[in-house]
Design an enzyme around this catalytic site. Structure first.
Site, mmCIF file in Angstrom:
data_model
loop_
_atom_site.group_PDB
_atom_site.id
_atom_site.type_symbol
_atom_site.label_atom_id
_atom_site.label_comp_id
_atom_site.label_asym_id
_atom_site.label_seq_id
_atom_site.Cartn_x
_atom_site.Cartn_y
_atom_site.Cartn_z
ATOM 1 N N ASP A 167 0.810 -1.219 0.000
ATOM 2 C CA ASP A 167 0.000 0.000 0.000
ATOM 3 C C ASP A 167 0.848 1.275 0.000
ATOM 4 O O ASP A 167 1.808 1.386 0.749
ATOM 5 C CB ASP A 167 -0.888 -0.032 1.254
ATOM 6 C CG ASP A 167 -1.990 1.000 1.193
ATOM 7 O OD1 ASP A 167 -2.236 1.555 0.108
ATOM 8 O OD2 ASP A 167 -2.619 1.244 2.246
ATOM 9 N N GLU A 276 -2.755 -0.246 -8.845
ATOM 10 C CA GLU A 276 -3.564 0.928 -8.506
ATOM 11 C C GLU A 276 -2.688 2.178 -8.500
ATOM 12 O O GLU A 276 -1.591 2.183 -7.956
ATOM 13 C CB GLU A 276 -4.207 0.753 -7.120
ATOM 14 C CG GLU A 276 -4.848 2.047 -6.606
ATOM 15 C CD GLU A 276 -5.920 1.833 -5.559
ATOM 16 O OE1 GLU A 276 -6.770 0.939 -5.746
ATOM 17 O OE2 GLU A 276 -5.909 2.556 -4.547
#
Ligand code: ZN
Length: 497
Positions: A167, A276
């Site tokens: 992340d 992403e």
């Protein structure tokens, strides 16, 4: 090790071992490979794998032999053994056809509750998800996070697939490291490359800076965008000179970085990875037109992404509801959702926990295809359990969090009105859990997790809270599981998942 005798004897005989006074057996975890039976158990507050039988799986596990069995700690080595023999314990990519939810588990104990929450829902769990910031504040590693997810999936016998998100990664060395470890999802944080100073610059300044770019770069952008309308469902995007120059200056370098990372790592990966793009952790709100510009550039450069996180108007602060103009939010969210659909990826909502007032809007326009990240809210549910079952520990943590709140402001943007928190000495034990229904005290705990879980006594050097916190939670595993099913379930209900 005496307490495991009965489990071993039953396993060796091919029978399902039962929970006793001293050992909890997670029956859903029971597996058999060749002639080895294996199951997850808990004794006290520690979990173990118990194996019995013979063969490669039995031999590869590390642990202590007892009778015909072996008692194995939840070590990194044993996690890799599970990954090798049980493919469902490996993280996987999900692409763009189903919603995904990031369920960051700062403690390494929330995933069983998360797994139960997503069962029979139209969403896949990204169980491992921890930013570098969270890892640093908690002294955890990416390996710890993956191992915790592996063991949780095994414990629950959950075979419907889960993801692992590296992340908010900014550095190439971290990308390489995460992909080597087997992460299935990469969130590239481009905030270092996005220019925040352009928002405040004058038209003249912007014009001049653009004029200084190399000729072929200027032409590349002007030929494609200048005064050409782009038609997207219900929305026309158009760039005049001023808006084009501005977007090139704000996002140009970030787009080059996205392209580089894609070509260097994603395109070369030997398995599917969800990629992403995050442009949310910046001061610049992503206007729908800017979102389009970034997406169109990715398309032109052959960069495939599965999701993109804009920075929405208003404030998505950690652990509390949306702050801002809901009418404006609905208009822009609708446009962002249409742009994402047009390019074929999922809109991603960061700091997505507890935004109850806007979940119905998000659910409506994304039509069930989105990625949403939550993390700290899962820790707050753990705090709620502590407040219910160990009021004394809660009180000590609350005081410590108040004393150390200021230190967290270098990592987090939150603005709680701490004066609105009811003083502890005016609150009865029975009412302590209500602190987790109050915005300011939620944020107080939300950002102090690292300080609380690493706090040491200045005299003895022992943990101030950590050991007691985990012991309490492990002794109340079912309460924590139910709290997560209820709280995260409420998110999913409102999102229509
Ligand atoms: Zn973010």
């Amino acid at each position: 090790m005496e307490q495991f005798q009965e489990v071993v004897v039953n396993l060796a005989a091919g029978k399902i071992p039962k929970t006793t006074d001293s050992v909890t057996v997670y029956e859903s975890s029971l597996e058999k490979v060749d002639s080895t039976h294996i199951v997850m158990v808990k004794s006290g507050t520690e979990k173990y794998l118990v194996a019995a039988g013979e063969g490669a799986l039995f031999n590869e596990l590390e642990g202590e032999n007892i009778g015909q069995g072996k008692i194995c700690g939840l070590t990194h080595h044993n996690s890799k053994v599970l990954n090798k023999y049980f493919d469902y314990t490996n993280p996987q990519a999900f692409g763009t056809e189903i919603a995904t939810m990031g369920l960051g588990d700062r403690l390494g104990v929330a995933s069983p509750g998360h797994i139960e929450t997503v069962k029979n829902r139209k969403v896949k769990p990204i169980l491992a998800q921890q930013s570098i910031r969270e890892l640093t504040l908690l002294n955890r590693t990416m390996t710890d996070v993956l191992d915790a997810a592996t063991f949780a999936v095994f414990q629950e016998g959950y075979k419907d697939g889960y993801g692992a998100d590296a992340d908010h990664i900014k550095l190439e060395k971290d990308i390489e490291y995460a992909l080597d470890l087997g992460f299935s999802f990469l969130t590239l944080d481009c905030s270092e490359q996005i220019r925040n100073d352009i928002e405040g610059a004058t038209t003249d300044e912007i014009h001049k800076e653009f004029a200084d770019l190399p000729v072929d770069r200027k032409e590349y952008f002007e030929n494609h965008y200048l005064n050409k309308p782009f038609e997207i469902e219900g929305l026309t995007v158009k760039f005049d000179e001023a808006s084009l120059h501005k977007n090139v200056l704000v996002y140009g370098e970030a787009i080059d970085f996205m392209e580089h990372v894609y070509n260097e790592y994603l395109a070369k990966a030997d398995k599917a990875i969800d990629f992403e793009i995050s442009i949310d952790e910046t001061e610049t709100v992503t206007a729908p037109e800017a979102h389009f510009f970034v997406a169109e550039e990715l398309r032109r450069r052959g960069v495939t992404v599965q999701s993109l996180a804009p920075r929405f108007c208003g404030e998505f602060q950690k652990g509390i509801d949306y702050i801002g103009d809901i009418i404006q939010f609905e208009k822009e969210l609708h446009e962002h959702a249409e742009i994402a659909k047009y390019f074929g990826y999922k809109l991603s909502i960061h700091s997505g926990s507890d935004k109850f007032s806007v979940f119905p809007i998000i659910g409506k326009y994304t039509e069930g295809l989105l990625h949403i990240k939550t993390a700290g809210t899962n820790w707050l549910e753990a705090i709620r359990v502590i407040a219910q079952v160990n009021p004394d520990l809660y009180r000590r943590m609350h005081v410590y969090a108040q004393e150390h709140f200021e230190e967290t402001l270098k990592y987090y943007h939150v603005t709680p009105d701490l004066d609105s928190v009811v003083p502890l000495d005016e609150t009865s034990d029975a009412d302590l859990p209500t602190y987790m229904d109050h915005d300011a005290s939620r944020q107080l705990f939300h950002v102090t997790y690292g300080i609380l879980l690493t706090a040491k006594s200045s005299e003895s050097g022992a943990d101030l809270f950590r050991t007691e916190f985990f012991t309490t939670l492990m002794n109340n595993e079912n309460a924590y599981r139910s709290a997560l099913v209820k709280h995260i379930g409420r998110h999913l209900d409102l999102l229509g998942l």
